[in-house]
Design an enzyme around this catalytic site. Structure first.
Site, PDB file in Angstrom:
ATOM      1  N   PRO A   2       4.641 -48.578  -6.768  1.00 29.10           N
ATOM      2  CA  PRO A   2       6.040 -48.190  -6.522  1.00 29.10           C
ATOM      3  C   PRO A   2       6.970 -49.029  -7.394  1.00 29.10           C
ATOM      4  CG  PRO A   2       4.936 -48.882  -4.471  1.00 29.10           C
ATOM      5  CD  PRO A   2       3.999 -49.181  -5.600  1.00 29.10           C
ATOM      6  N   GLU A   3       7.892 -48.346  -8.058  1.00 30.36           N
ATOM      7  CA  GLU A   3       8.895 -49.036  -8.867  1.00 30.36           C
ATOM      8  C   GLU A   3      10.236 -48.980  -8.122  1.00 30.36           C
ATOM      9  OE1 GLU A   3       8.749 -47.811 -13.003  1.00 30.36           O
ATOM     10  OE2 GLU A   3       6.635 -47.303 -12.842  1.00 30.36           O
ATOM     11  N   ARG A 151      14.529 -60.863 -29.297  1.00 26.86           N
ATOM     12  CA  ARG A 151      13.152 -61.384 -29.378  1.00 26.86           C
ATOM     13  C   ARG A 151      12.301 -60.408 -30.170  1.00 26.86           C
ATOM     14  NH1 ARG A 151      11.585 -63.404 -23.355  1.00 26.86           N
ATOM     15  NH2 ARG A 151      13.688 -63.638 -22.518  1.00 26.86           N
TER      16      ARG A 151
END
Ligand SMILES: [Zn+2]
Length: 271
Positions: A2-3, A151
């Site tokens: 689950p996000e 980055r």
């Protein structure tokens, strides 16, 4: 796993089901399910009333006033309603019964947990302490992302990193990057302002729409009422390898980026 959208839905369901109700019985299967341990878990919850629920990244927060439950479902955990009390077992790893119902089982917390923290110490939880801003918080801005993306790491790797943005996982990162027209393999520091702005907007829009549709269900995820989500029907690239891109018709390619199965359109998302 689950996000953010699925965890939001479950958290809101739990509030609808149990807020204002007192815990009359509680238990966990084994000591490693909760930092409170088998004996401490009921001792800390009995007699407490669930005041409200929330979410920190992918962790469900259950606010019982003097104690806060921190539930991480990780991969296959679910929340289900039991018809009657039973002792916790290998499947129903943590169970909480509220006065007059519901009886909630937090299943398969083999990698997950149901920790109990004092409210003022929630921020010290090892996962919560390193969470980046939530996509719906004021701290999540284009300016923040411009800084976080200075980055060389892949943009996908950075968006999966919970210390950069809290709550995103493999499904929604692929969908966000497709919507933004950015290939997941791109180095974050190669993105221009317009691309970062599109990632910012797509993140909020896609997560918002996924919450409206009550999340994405492939196999294990169901809400606390046992219903599946509907966002899987809106997915444009995730799990659609070999299918035509909905925008340009190019076949969606599956590759591996940041160690995860990744879906992208090489035309809409040039490398
Ligand atoms: Zn395309």
């Amino acid at each position: 796993m689950p996000e953010l959208p699925e965890v939001t839905v479950i958290s809101e369901d739990l509030e609808a089901l149990a807020a204002g109700k007192e815990v009359v019985r509680a238990g966990i299967f084994r000591d490693d399910v909760s930092n409170a341990g088998v004996a401490g878990f009921p001792a800390k919850l009995l007699g407490k009333t669930l005041e409200r629920t929330g979410r920190r990244g992918k962790i469900i927060t259950l606010d019982f006033g003097e104690v806060v439950g921190l539930v991480h479902l990780v991969i296959s955990g679910r929340v289900v309603q039991l018809p009657a009390w039973q002792e916790p077992d290998k499947i129903n790893t943590a169970i909480v019964e509220f006065d007059g119902g519901p009886i909630l089982a937090f299943t398969k917390l083999w990698l997950g947990y149901f920790d109990l923290y004092e409210p003022e110490r929630v921020g010290e939880h090892p996962l919560i302490s390193r969470l980046g801003p939530d996509p719906f918080s004021e701290g999540f801005t284009v300016e923040y992302l411009m800084d976080a993306f200075k980055r060389k790491a892949s943009i996908k790797g950075l968006l999966l990193d919970q210390s950069i943005v809290a709550g995103l996982g493999n499904i929604y990162v692929d969908e966000v990057l497709f919507a933004a027209g950015v290939h997941p393999m791109r180095k974050a520091n190669s993105l221009d302002f317009a691309e970062i702005e599109r990632i910012y907007s797509a993140t909020r829009e896609i997560l918002h729409e996924a919450i409206e549709l009550r999340g994405t269900t492939f196999d294990s995820y169901h809400d606390a009422f046992g219903e599946t989500g509907k966002y899987q029907h809106r997915l444009k690239v995730f799990t659609r390898a070999g299918e035509p891109c909905p925008v340009c018709g190019t076949r969606i390619q599956k590759s591996r980026v940041a160690g995860r199965g990744t879906h992208a359109c090489s035309t809409c998302q040039p490398v």
